[in-house]
Write an enzyme that holds these catalytic residues in place. Structure first.
Site, PDB file in Angstrom:
ATOM      1  N   VAL A  13       0.828  -1.205   0.000  1.00 42.57           N
ATOM      2  CA  VAL A  13       0.000   0.000   0.000  1.00 42.57           C
ATOM      3  C   VAL A  13       0.865   1.258   0.000  1.00 42.57           C
ATOM      4  O   VAL A  13       0.666   2.173  -0.792  1.00 42.57           O
ATOM      5  CB  VAL A  13      -0.951  -0.024   1.229  1.00 42.57           C
ATOM      6  CG1 VAL A  13      -1.564   1.339   1.481  1.00 42.57           C
ATOM      7  CG2 VAL A  13      -2.035  -1.071   1.018  1.00 42.57           C
ATOM      8  N   ASP A  31      10.450   3.245   6.531  1.00 44.44           N
ATOM      9  CA  ASP A  31      10.126   1.859   6.869  1.00 44.44           C
ATOM     10  C   ASP A  31      11.159   1.359   7.874  1.00 44.44           C
ATOM     11  O   ASP A  31      12.339   1.725   7.798  1.00 44.44           O
ATOM     12  CB  ASP A  31      10.150   0.984   5.605  1.00 44.44           C
ATOM     13  CG  ASP A  31       9.301  -0.272   5.768  1.00 44.44           C
ATOM     14  OD1 ASP A  31       8.275  -0.401   5.070  1.00 44.44           O
ATOM     15  OD2 ASP A  31       9.667  -1.134   6.602  1.00 44.44           O
ATOM     16  N   ARG A  36      14.313  -3.374   2.927  1.00 44.73           N
ATOM     17  CA  ARG A  36      13.307  -2.806   2.033  1.00 44.73           C
ATOM     18  C   ARG A  36      13.759  -1.416   1.561  1.00 44.73           C
ATOM     19  O   ARG A  36      13.677  -1.086   0.388  1.00 44.73           O
ATOM     20  CB  ARG A  36      11.966  -2.717   2.771  1.00 44.73           C
ATOM     21  CG  ARG A  36      10.838  -2.057   1.992  1.00 44.73           C
ATOM     22  CD  ARG A  36      10.300  -2.941   0.887  1.00 44.73           C
ATOM     23  NE  ARG A  36       9.094  -2.397   0.272  1.00 44.73           N
ATOM     24  CZ  ARG A  36       8.756  -2.597  -0.988  1.00 44.73           C
ATOM     25  NH1 ARG A  36       9.505  -3.347  -1.778  1.00 44.73           N
ATOM     26  NH2 ARG A  36       7.652  -2.096  -1.472  1.00 44.73           N
ATOM     27  N   THR A 104      -2.061  -4.446   9.466  1.00 40.66           N
ATOM     28  CA  THR A 104      -3.018  -4.660  10.561  1.00 40.66           C
ATOM     29  C   THR A 104      -3.426  -6.139  10.530  1.00 40.66           C
ATOM     30  O   THR A 104      -4.492  -6.471  10.018  1.00 40.66           O
ATOM     31  CB  THR A 104      -4.249  -3.729  10.425  1.00 40.66           C
ATOM     32  OG1 THR A 104      -4.657  -3.687   9.054  1.00 40.66           O
ATOM     33  CG2 THR A 104      -3.960  -2.337  10.903  1.00 40.66           C
ATOM     34  N   THR A 139      -6.212  -0.790   7.241  1.00 41.57           N
ATOM     35  CA  THR A 139      -7.592  -1.229   7.454  1.00 41.57           C
ATOM     36  C   THR A 139      -7.811  -1.533   8.937  1.00 41.57           C
ATOM     37  O   THR A 139      -7.040  -2.309   9.527  1.00 41.57           O
ATOM     38  CB  THR A 139      -7.873  -2.489   6.618  1.00 41.57           C
ATOM     39  OG1 THR A 139      -7.501  -2.205   5.271  1.00 41.57           O
ATOM     40  CG2 THR A 139      -9.331  -2.873   6.672  1.00 41.57           C
ATOM     41  N   CYS A 279      -6.372  -9.205   3.562  1.00 39.63           N
ATOM     42  CA  CYS A 279      -7.485  -8.235   3.575  1.00 39.63           C
ATOM     43  C   CYS A 279      -8.803  -8.961   3.812  1.00 39.63           C
ATOM     44  O   CYS A 279      -9.324  -8.963   4.905  1.00 39.63           O
ATOM     45  CB  CYS A 279      -7.519  -7.467   2.256  1.00 39.63           C
ATOM     46  SG  CYS A 279      -6.162  -6.309   2.114  1.00 39.63           S
ATOM     47  N   ARG A 350       1.610 -14.262   1.775  1.00 38.18           N
ATOM     48  CA  ARG A 350       1.156 -14.185   3.173  1.00 38.18           C
ATOM     49  C   ARG A 350      -0.297 -14.629   3.307  1.00 38.18           C
ATOM     50  O   ARG A 350      -1.149 -14.247   2.518  1.00 38.18           O
ATOM     51  CB  ARG A 350       1.323 -12.752   3.688  1.00 38.18           C
ATOM     52  CG  ARG A 350       2.791 -12.386   3.833  1.00 38.18           C
ATOM     53  CD  ARG A 350       2.953 -10.928   4.169  1.00 38.18           C
ATOM     54  NE  ARG A 350       2.395 -10.082   3.116  1.00 38.18           N
ATOM     55  CZ  ARG A 350       2.277  -8.766   3.246  1.00 38.18           C
ATOM     56  NH1 ARG A 350       2.636  -8.167   4.346  1.00 38.18           N
ATOM     57  NH2 ARG A 350       1.786  -8.048   2.254  1.00 38.18           N
TER      58      ARG A 350
HETATM   59  N1  LIG Z   1      -2.169  -5.214   0.272  1.00 40.50           N
HETATM   60  C1  LIG Z   1      -3.435  -4.941   0.004  1.00 40.50           C
HETATM   61  O1  LIG Z   1      -4.048  -5.474  -0.900  1.00 40.50           O
HETATM   62  C2  LIG Z   1      -4.183  -3.921   0.804  1.00 40.50           C
HETATM   63  C3  LIG Z   1      -5.264  -3.262   0.206  1.00 40.50           C
HETATM   64  C4  LIG Z   1      -5.962  -2.332   0.940  1.00 40.50           C
HETATM   65  C5  LIG Z   1      -5.602  -2.081   2.260  1.00 40.50           C
HETATM   66  N2  LIG Z   1      -4.573  -2.755   2.840  1.00 40.50           N
HETATM   67  C6  LIG Z   1      -4.227  -2.433   4.216  1.00 40.50           C
HETATM   68  O2  LIG Z   1      -3.101  -1.569   4.206  1.00 40.50           O
HETATM   69  C7  LIG Z   1      -2.264  -1.825   5.329  1.00 40.50           C
HETATM   70  C8  LIG Z   1      -0.858  -2.141   4.860  1.00 40.50           C
HETATM   71  O3  LIG Z   1      -0.890  -3.327   4.090  1.00 40.50           O
HETATM   72  P1  LIG Z   1       0.283  -3.768   3.122  1.00 40.50           P
HETATM   73  O4  LIG Z   1      -0.248  -4.890   2.308  1.00 40.50           O
HETATM   74  O5  LIG Z   1       0.883  -2.572   2.441  1.00 40.50           O
HETATM   75  O6  LIG Z   1       1.325  -4.320   4.194  1.00 40.50           O
HETATM   76  P2  LIG Z   1       2.849  -4.746   3.900  1.00 40.50           P
HETATM   77  O7  LIG Z   1       3.160  -5.764   4.907  1.00 40.50           O
HETATM   78  O8  LIG Z   1       3.038  -5.024   2.449  1.00 40.50           O
HETATM   79  O9  LIG Z   1       3.676  -3.429   4.197  1.00 40.50           O
HETATM   80  C9  LIG Z   1       3.775  -2.845   5.427  1.00 40.50           C
HETATM   81  C10 LIG Z   1       5.137  -2.191   5.559  1.00 40.50           C
HETATM   82  O10 LIG Z   1       5.132  -1.512   6.812  1.00 40.50           O
HETATM   83  C11 LIG Z   1       6.402  -1.692   7.410  1.00 40.50           C
HETATM   84  N3  LIG Z   1       6.241  -1.478   8.838  1.00 40.50           N
HETATM   85  C12 LIG Z   1       5.727  -2.307   9.774  1.00 40.50           C
HETATM   86  N4  LIG Z   1       5.723  -1.702  10.974  1.00 40.50           N
HETATM   87  C13 LIG Z   1       6.255  -0.479  10.792  1.00 40.50           C
HETATM   88  C14 LIG Z   1       6.507   0.627  11.654  1.00 40.50           C
HETATM   89  N5  LIG Z   1       6.217   0.563  12.944  1.00 40.50           N
HETATM   90  N6  LIG Z   1       7.076   1.721  11.136  1.00 40.50           N
HETATM   91  C15 LIG Z   1       7.384   1.785   9.820  1.00 40.50           C
HETATM   92  N7  LIG Z   1       7.157   0.782   8.955  1.00 40.50           N
HETATM   93  C16 LIG Z   1       6.584  -0.330   9.441  1.00 40.50           C
HETATM   94  C17 LIG Z   1       6.824  -3.099   7.030  1.00 40.50           C
HETATM   95  O11 LIG Z   1       8.218  -3.250   7.109  1.00 40.50           O
HETATM   96  C18 LIG Z   1       6.294  -3.177   5.588  1.00 40.50           C
HETATM   97  O12 LIG Z   1       7.262  -2.783   4.648  1.00 40.50           O
HETATM   98  C19 LIG Z   1      -2.941  -2.962   6.101  1.00 40.50           C
HETATM   99  O13 LIG Z   1      -3.772  -2.416   7.078  1.00 40.50           O
HETATM  100  C20 LIG Z   1      -3.791  -3.633   5.041  1.00 40.50           C
HETATM  101  O14 LIG Z   1      -4.918  -4.283   5.609  1.00 40.50           O
HETATM  102  C21 LIG Z   1      -3.823  -3.648   2.114  1.00 40.50           C
END
Ligand SMILES: NC(=O)c1ccc[n+]([C@@H]2O[C@H](COP(=O)([O-])OP(=O)(O)OC[C@H]3O[C@@H](n4cnc5c(N)ncnc54)[C@H](O)[C@@H]3O)[C@@H](O)[C@H]2O)c1
Length: 443
Positions: A13, A31, A36, A104, A139, A279, A350
Site C-alpha cells: 500500500v 520503513d 526494504r 493490521t 484497514t 485483507c 502471506r
Molecule cells: N495489500 C493490500 O491489498 C491492501 C489493500 C488495501 C488495504 N490494505 C491495508 O493496508 C495496510 C498495509 O498493508 P500492506 O499490504 O501494504 O502491508 P505490507 O506488509 O506489504 O507493508 C507494510 C510495511 O510496513 C512496514 N512497517 C511495519 N511496521 C512499521 C513501523 N512501525 N514503522 C514503519 N514501517 C513499518 C513493514 O516493514 C512493511 O514494509 C494494512 O492495514 C492492510 O490491511 C492492504
C-alpha cells in the site's frame, strides 16, 4: 504551506502511494525494514507493484523536505518534489503530513493485532509538531484512529488532538497485481478529525487521485466503510463456497450453475475459491471482534469466515476422492500444486490458503511439489518451511510425472502450461479456479 509528506510503511500500500504523491510533493518514505529501504533506494520493488523505471523516475538522492521555519508561503515558488526512502526517523521530522500504511494483522486467535499501528504512532508522536496532520490508511475497525492511535500520538508528543495536531483516515483500496486499476485510478474515501481538516485531506488526495475522492463525514464512517467492503466480499464468496459444497454432493457443476444464474440481471457474479491474503480473510475479524467487545455477537460475518476457512481441507478431500475413484494409490502419491501465492499475478504468499490444501494433502500421505513462477522460493521456505520451484523447466524431466495436478492460482503463465507431459497415466487434474478448458473437476 507546502505539504511535506511522510509515508510510514512502504509495503504493497505505502510504496505505490508514496510514488504517486512524489509526482506532486516532496515525500519521504519511512520503513523499519532496512533491507526494504535498500532495495527501494536501488530502484527496485520486490513486491512488483511499482515498475522499476516508474520508481526510479521519482527517486531523489537527498531528503526533499525544507525546514518548516524556512518555508515561504508563496504558491508561485515551486517546491522540490520526489521520493526519498529512509529508515531513519530524523528524516521525517520536517514532514507536516504523516500517512500511516503499516500492516493490521490478526493474532493466532484471529484477534486484531494493533502493534504495528501503535509502534508507527509512537514513531510519528516523536516528531509530531503543531499543525501537523496524521492520516491513517491501514484497514481497521471503526474507532481505531481516534480511540487507539490518537492517545499514543498525544502521549508521545505531549500535543493535544484537534488543537495542536489533527488526524484523517483514508482507507486504501489497492488491488495488488492489478496493473490496470492502479492507485490513482481507484476512487478514494477520505475523512478528517474536523470538517476543515477533512477538506484539506480530501484536497490532498484529490490532487493525485484521478478517479476522484469521496469525503466521508467522520473518521469512523470512513473506517467502517473500508472494513465492510471486505466483509461483504467475504460473505458473498462464502455463499458460493457453500453452493460448491452442496453441488459437489449432488454431482452438479457449480460453475455451470453460476453461469446459468448469472444471466439474471441482479445475480452477483462471485466464484467459489480459497480466501487468503491479508485483507478479505482478515478484516472481517476486526469488525466481528469490535462488535463482540460492545456486546453484539456477529453471526453472519463469522459464519462466512468459518466457511471460507474450511475450503482448503475441502479442496484436498475432493482431489483425494477423484484419485481414489481412478484407482490411484494415495499413500506416497505425487501431486503438483500450481501456485502458492494468495492471488494471481502477484508474489504475495502471506496468509495463502493453499497451505491448507497442501497440509491436508500431506495428511493423506501425499507428496506435494509446488510450482509458482511468481513466489520467491526463499520466502516460501522462510514463511512455511516448504520448497517451491519457480522454473517449470526443472519439472519436465521424465521422473517428474504426477498423480494429480491442482491448479490453485490463476497466474497468466498457467493458461499456457502444457499438462500432458507432467501427467502419469491415470492422473487427475483439479481446477480450483474453474478456468482450465479441460479438467477432471472444478471447485
Ligand atoms: N495489500 C493490500 O491489498 C491492501 C489493500 C488495501 C488495504 N490494505 C491495508 O493496508 C495496510 C498495509 O498493508 P500492506 O499490504 O501494504 O502491508 P505490507 O506488509 O506489504 O507493508 C507494510 C510495511 O510496513 C512496514 N512497517 C511495519 N511496521 C512499521 C513501523 N512501525 N514503522 C514503519 N514501517 C513499518 C513493514 O516493514 C512493511 O514494509 C494494512 O492495514 C492492510 O490491511 C492492504
Amino acid at each position: 504551506m507546502t505539504h511535506q509528506i511522510a509515508i510510514i510503511g512502504l509495503g504493497y500500500v505505502g510504496l505505490p502511494l508514496a510514488r504517486l504523491m512524489a509526482t506532486k510533493f516532496p515525500v519521504v518514505g519511512f520503513d523499519i525494514h532496512q533491507e526494504r529501504i535498500a532495495e527501494l533506494n536501488s530502484g527496485t520493488d520486490s513486491t512488483l507493484e511499482v515498475e522499476d523505471k516508474i520508481l526510479q523516475a521519482v527517486l531523489v538522492k537527498e531528503n526533499p523536505f525544507t525546514d518548516p521555519a524556512k518555508q515561504v508561503n508563496d504558491s508561485s515558488v515551486n517546491p522540490s518534489k520526489g521520493l526519498y526512502c529512509s529508515a531513519s526517523v530524523s528524516d521525517i521530522a520536517n514532514a507536516n503530513v504523516y500517512i500511516v500504511t503499516v500492516p493490521t494483522p490478526v493474532d493466532k486467535n484471529n484477534r486484531p493485532d494493533l502493534t504495528p499501528l501503535y509502534k508507527a504512532s509512537e514513531t510519528v508522536g516523536n516528531v509530531l509538531k503543531k499543525g501537523d496532520i496524521v492520516i491513517y490508511e491501514s484497514t481497521v475497525y471503526p474507532g481505531v484512529t481516534e480511540e487507539e492511535c490518537v492517545p499514543v500520538l498525544e502521549k508521545v508528543s505531549g500535543l493535544k488532538f484537534n488543537e495542536d495536531f489533527f488526524c484523517g483516515y483514508s482507507p486504501e483500496r489497492i488491488n495488488p497485481g492489478d496493473k490496470e486499476k492502479t492507485v490513482e485510478k481507484i476512487l478514494k474515501v477520505t475523512s478528517g478529525s474536523t470538517p476543515e481538516i477533512g477538506k484539506i485531506v480530501d484536497d490532498l488526495y484529490k490532487s493525485v487521485i484521478t478517479a476522484g475522492t469521496h469525503l466521508a463525514p467522520t473518521i469512523k464512517v470512513a473506517e467502517a466503510s473500508k472494513v465492510i467492503e471486505n466483509a461483504q466480499r467475504d460473505i458473498n464468496i462464502a455463499f458460493v463456497n457453500e453452493l460448491a459444497k452442496i453441488f459437489s454432493l449432488m454431482d452438479i457443476d457449480t460453475h455451470e450453475v453460476l453461469k446459468a444464474a448469472g444471466t439474471k440481471w441482479n445475480f452477483l457474479p462471485f466464484k467459489p475459491g480459497l480466501v487468503g491474503g491479508h485483507c478479505i480473510g482478515v478484516d472481517p475479524f476486526y469488525l466481528a471482534q469490535k462488535a463482540q467487545e460492545i456486546g453484539y455477537y456477529s453471526e453472519l460475518i463469522l459464519a462466512a469466515r468459518r466457511l471460507n476457512d474450511s475450503m482448503g481441507p475441502f479442496v484436498a478431500s475432493q482431489v483425494i476422492k477423484l484419485m481414489i475413484k481412478k484407482g490411484i494409490q494415495i499413500n506416497g502419491a505425487e501431486v503438483l500444486m500450481l501456485g502458492i501465492t494468495f492471488k494471481e499475478n502477484c508474489p504475495d504468499i502471506r496468509n495463502t490458503k493453499i497451505i491448507d490444501v497442501i497440509q491436508s494433502l500431506e495428511d493423506y500421505g501425499v507428496k506435494v511439489t509446488i510450482f509458482d513462477p511468481w513466489a520467491h522460493p526463499e520466502e516460501v521456505q522462510h514463511e512455511y518451511g516448504l520448497e517451491s520451484i519457480q522454473d517449470i523447466n526443472n519439472l519436465k524431466s521424465s521422473e517428474y510425472k504426477f498423480d494429480a495436478i491442482v491448479l490453485a492460482v490463476s497466474h497468466s503463465e498457467f493458461m499456457e502450461i502444457e499438462m500432458e507431459p507432467m501427467k502419469k497415466e491415470l492422473a487427475v487434474v483439479y481446477d480450483v479456479k474453474g478456468i482450465l478448458p479441460a479438467s477432471d473437476s472444478k471447485l
